[in-house]
Structure formats: C-alpha cells, structure tokens
Write a protein that holds these residues in place. Structure first.
Motif, PDB file in Angstrom:
ATOM      1  N   ASN A 244       0.861  -1.102  -0.131  1.00 49.66           N
ATOM      2  CA  ASN A 244       0.065   0.006  -0.005  1.00 49.66           C
ATOM      3  C   ASN A 244       0.869   1.285   0.158  1.00 49.66           C
ATOM      4  N   VAL A 245       0.394   2.216  -0.354  1.00 49.10           N
ATOM      5  CA  VAL A 245       1.100   3.573  -0.372  1.00 49.10           C
ATOM      6  C   VAL A 245       1.430   3.990   1.054  1.00 49.10           C
ATOM      7  N   ARG A 246       2.765   4.292   1.032  1.00 46.74           N
ATOM      8  CA  ARG A 246       3.392   4.658   2.290  1.00 46.74           C
ATOM      9  C   ARG A 246       4.181   6.156   1.964  1.00 46.74           C
ATOM     10  N   PRO A 247       4.604   6.863   3.051  1.00 49.21           N
ATOM     11  CA  PRO A 247       5.073   8.125   3.018  1.00 49.21           C
ATOM     12  C   PRO A 247       6.731   7.803   2.409  1.00 49.21           C
ATOM     13  N   ALA A 248       7.181   8.647   2.044  1.00 51.51           N
ATOM     14  CA  ALA A 248       8.643   8.793   1.476  1.00 51.51           C
ATOM     15  C   ALA A 248       9.540   8.497   2.285  1.00 51.51           C
ATOM     16  N   GLU A 249       9.485   9.027   3.602  1.00 54.11           N
ATOM     17  CA  GLU A 249      10.434   8.834   4.666  1.00 54.11           C
ATOM     18  C   GLU A 249      10.441   7.260   5.252  1.00 54.11           C
TER      19      GLU A 249
ATOM     20  N   LEU B 180      12.856   1.988   4.740  1.00 52.97           N
ATOM     21  CA  LEU B 180      12.763   0.347   4.308  1.00 52.97           C
ATOM     22  C   LEU B 180      13.934   0.148   3.638  1.00 52.97           C
ATOM     23  N   PHE B 181      14.339   0.805   2.684  1.00 52.35           N
ATOM     24  CA  PHE B 181      15.332   0.728   1.560  1.00 52.35           C
ATOM     25  C   PHE B 181      16.785   0.621   2.772  1.00 52.35           C
ATOM     26  N   THR B 182      17.042   1.583   3.449  1.00 48.06           N
ATOM     27  CA  THR B 182      18.234   1.449   4.164  1.00 48.06           C
ATOM     28  C   THR B 182      18.254   0.248   5.385  1.00 48.06           C
ATOM     29  N   THR B 183      17.237  -0.122   5.916  1.00 52.68           N
ATOM     30  CA  THR B 183      17.043  -1.298   7.013  1.00 52.68           C
ATOM     31  C   THR B 183      17.128  -2.424   6.155  1.00 52.68           C
ATOM     32  N   ILE B 184      16.765  -2.627   4.873  1.00 52.38           N
ATOM     33  CA  ILE B 184      16.945  -3.882   4.274  1.00 52.38           C
ATOM     34  C   ILE B 184      18.319  -3.961   3.781  1.00 52.38           C
ATOM     35  N   ALA B 185      18.954  -2.693   3.073  1.00 51.12           N
ATOM     36  CA  ALA B 185      20.301  -2.920   2.686  1.00 51.12           C
ATOM     37  C   ALA B 185      21.294  -3.225   3.821  1.00 51.12           C
ATOM     38  N   ASP B 186      21.056  -2.658   5.037  1.00 55.26           N
ATOM     39  CA  ASP B 186      21.873  -2.962   6.205  1.00 55.26           C
ATOM     40  C   ASP B 186      21.852  -4.514   6.547  1.00 55.26           C
ATOM     41  N   ARG B 187      20.674  -4.927   6.595  1.00 53.79           N
ATOM     42  CA  ARG B 187      20.594  -6.756   6.867  1.00 53.79           C
ATOM     43  C   ARG B 187      21.154  -7.232   5.954  1.00 53.79           C
ATOM     44  N   LEU B 188      20.948  -6.872   4.512  1.00 56.35           N
ATOM     45  CA  LEU B 188      21.540  -7.794   3.572  1.00 56.35           C
ATOM     46  C   LEU B 188      23.084  -7.706   3.403  1.00 56.35           C
ATOM     47  N   VAL B 189      23.648  -6.753   3.943  1.00 52.18           N
ATOM     48  CA  VAL B 189      25.132  -6.700   3.982  1.00 52.18           C
ATOM     49  C   VAL B 189      25.591  -7.631   5.216  1.00 52.18           C
ATOM     50  N   GLU B 190      24.961  -7.487   6.387  1.00 53.50           N
ATOM     51  CA  GLU B 190      25.080  -8.171   7.594  1.00 53.50           C
ATOM     52  C   GLU B 190      24.848  -9.825   7.120  1.00 53.50           C
ATOM     53  N   ASN B 191      23.877 -10.038   6.591  1.00 50.07           N
ATOM     54  CA  ASN B 191      23.459 -11.651   6.237  1.00 50.07           C
ATOM     55  C   ASN B 191      22.556 -11.540   4.865  1.00 50.07           C
ATOM     56  N   PRO B 192      23.143 -12.034   3.854  1.00 53.65           N
ATOM     57  CA  PRO B 192      23.961 -13.098   3.828  1.00 53.65           C
ATOM     58  C   PRO B 192      25.376 -12.294   3.583  1.00 53.65           C
ATOM     59  N   GLY B 193      25.530 -11.434   3.470  1.00 55.57           N
ATOM     60  CA  GLY B 193      27.019 -10.595   3.193  1.00 55.57           C
ATOM     61  C   GLY B 193      27.029 -10.084   1.734  1.00 55.57           C
ATOM     62  N   LEU B 194      25.923  -9.710   1.096  1.00 56.38           N
ATOM     63  CA  LEU B 194      25.841  -9.009   0.049  1.00 56.38           C
ATOM     64  C   LEU B 194      26.695  -7.615   0.154  1.00 56.38           C
ATOM     65  N   ARG B 195      27.166  -7.277  -1.148  1.00 56.51           N
ATOM     66  CA  ARG B 195      27.879  -5.849  -1.113  1.00 56.51           C
ATOM     67  C   ARG B 195      26.601  -4.973  -1.510  1.00 56.51           C
ATOM     68  N   ARG B 196      26.616  -3.890  -0.600  1.00 54.65           N
ATOM     69  CA  ARG B 196      25.524  -2.615  -0.710  1.00 54.65           C
ATOM     70  C   ARG B 196      25.538  -2.456  -2.256  1.00 54.65           C
ATOM     71  N   ASP B 197      26.381  -2.368  -2.896  1.00 57.87           N
ATOM     72  CA  ASP B 197      26.565  -2.030  -4.444  1.00 57.87           C
ATOM     73  C   ASP B 197      25.677  -3.077  -5.227  1.00 57.87           C
ATOM     74  N   ASP B 198      25.595  -4.265  -5.002  1.00 50.69           N
ATOM     75  CA  ASP B 198      24.717  -5.233  -5.467  1.00 50.69           C
ATOM     76  C   ASP B 198      23.410  -5.381  -5.235  1.00 50.69           C
TER      77      ASP B 198
END
Length: 143
Positions: free
Chosen positions: A74-79, A84-102
């Motif tokens: 559903n529609v969500r505010p930009a903030e 969400l983008f930042t939290t997902i990227a942080d988690r995926l860098v931590e596990n499973p070890g993705l590069r943020r650039d990927d």
C-alpha cells in the motif's frame, strides 16, 4: 500485505536465498510494523543469460551477485520507504553478506482495495489490515 519478489542468478544456496528473504521480512516488520505472519515472497533464480544489468550503473560497479528486489505494498510516506530501503540494505550486508553496491530495490505501490486474501479484514477508515497497531497505521497513512 506486502509482497516481495527477489531476483538473483542461479547457483545460490537455499540458505542464502532464505537469508535474503528473512532480511526483507524482518525489515518490513520493523519499519512498517506489519504482523509477523504477513509474509509473501517469491524468489526467482535465473540463468545468467536471463539476469542482465549494466556492469557499471551510476558510476558503481555491479557484480554477478547482484540482487533485484521488487516490493509491492500500500502507499506509504517517502520517509518510511527510505527507512525500509536502508534497513533492508543494512540487513543484507550483514547476512548473507551482500555488497551494498549489488542491491537494487524498487517499490510498486497500490491501493488497499487491490489486495485480497481470505479472512483478511480491512479497517475502512485507514485501508490497512485491522491487525496492525494504531501506530503502524498512523505511520503508513498519508495525510
């Protein structure tokens, strides 16, 4: 009822794919305060010839380990989407070890009336599932 599609190249382990899915889901629980059982993900494991992208995009090198995540909700505010983008990227860098650039993420927003699941109840005033907390509904409502 967020829905996530994860696109990656063939050759990853089930544990790797599960870690990506779990990182996305835990981030949605944290940022959107969705119920734990609000979980719908599809993982598309593709042959290399079907997973195409520029090796350099916006000056950033992308590897063959690149993952594309498409989320529908559903529609969500930009903030909230930025969080969400930042939290997902942080988690995926931590596990499973993705590069943020990927990590490439995109969102498709839709109106609440475009979702259906048996036994789901929608608050007509907010458009959100009645099981969501009032705080989560306020955070997800555009004023």
């Amino acid at each position: 009822m967020p829905f996530a599609e994860i696109y990656l190249r063939d050759g990853t382990t089930p544990e790797y794919r599960k870690a990506i899915s779990a990182g996305i889901h835990q981030s949605m629980i944290e940022v959107f305060q969705i119920p734990e059982d609000d979980f719908f993900h599809v993982i598309h494991s593709l042959p290399a010839e079907n997973m195409l992208h520029a090796p350099v995009f916006w000056g950033i090198g992308r590897s063959d380990e690149s993952v594309i995540i498409r989320m529908t909700f559903n529609v969500r505010p930009a903030e909230q989407k930025k969080a969400l983008f930042t939290t997902i990227a942080d988690r995926l860098v931590e596990n499973p070890g993705l590069r943020r650039d990927d990590i490439l993420m995109t969102i498709l927003e839709t109106a609440a009336e475009n979702w259906w699941s048996t036994a789901r109840t929608i608050d007509p005033e907010t458009g959100f599932d009645t099981r969501m907390s009032p705080e989560a509904v306020r955070a997800g409502t555009i004023n």
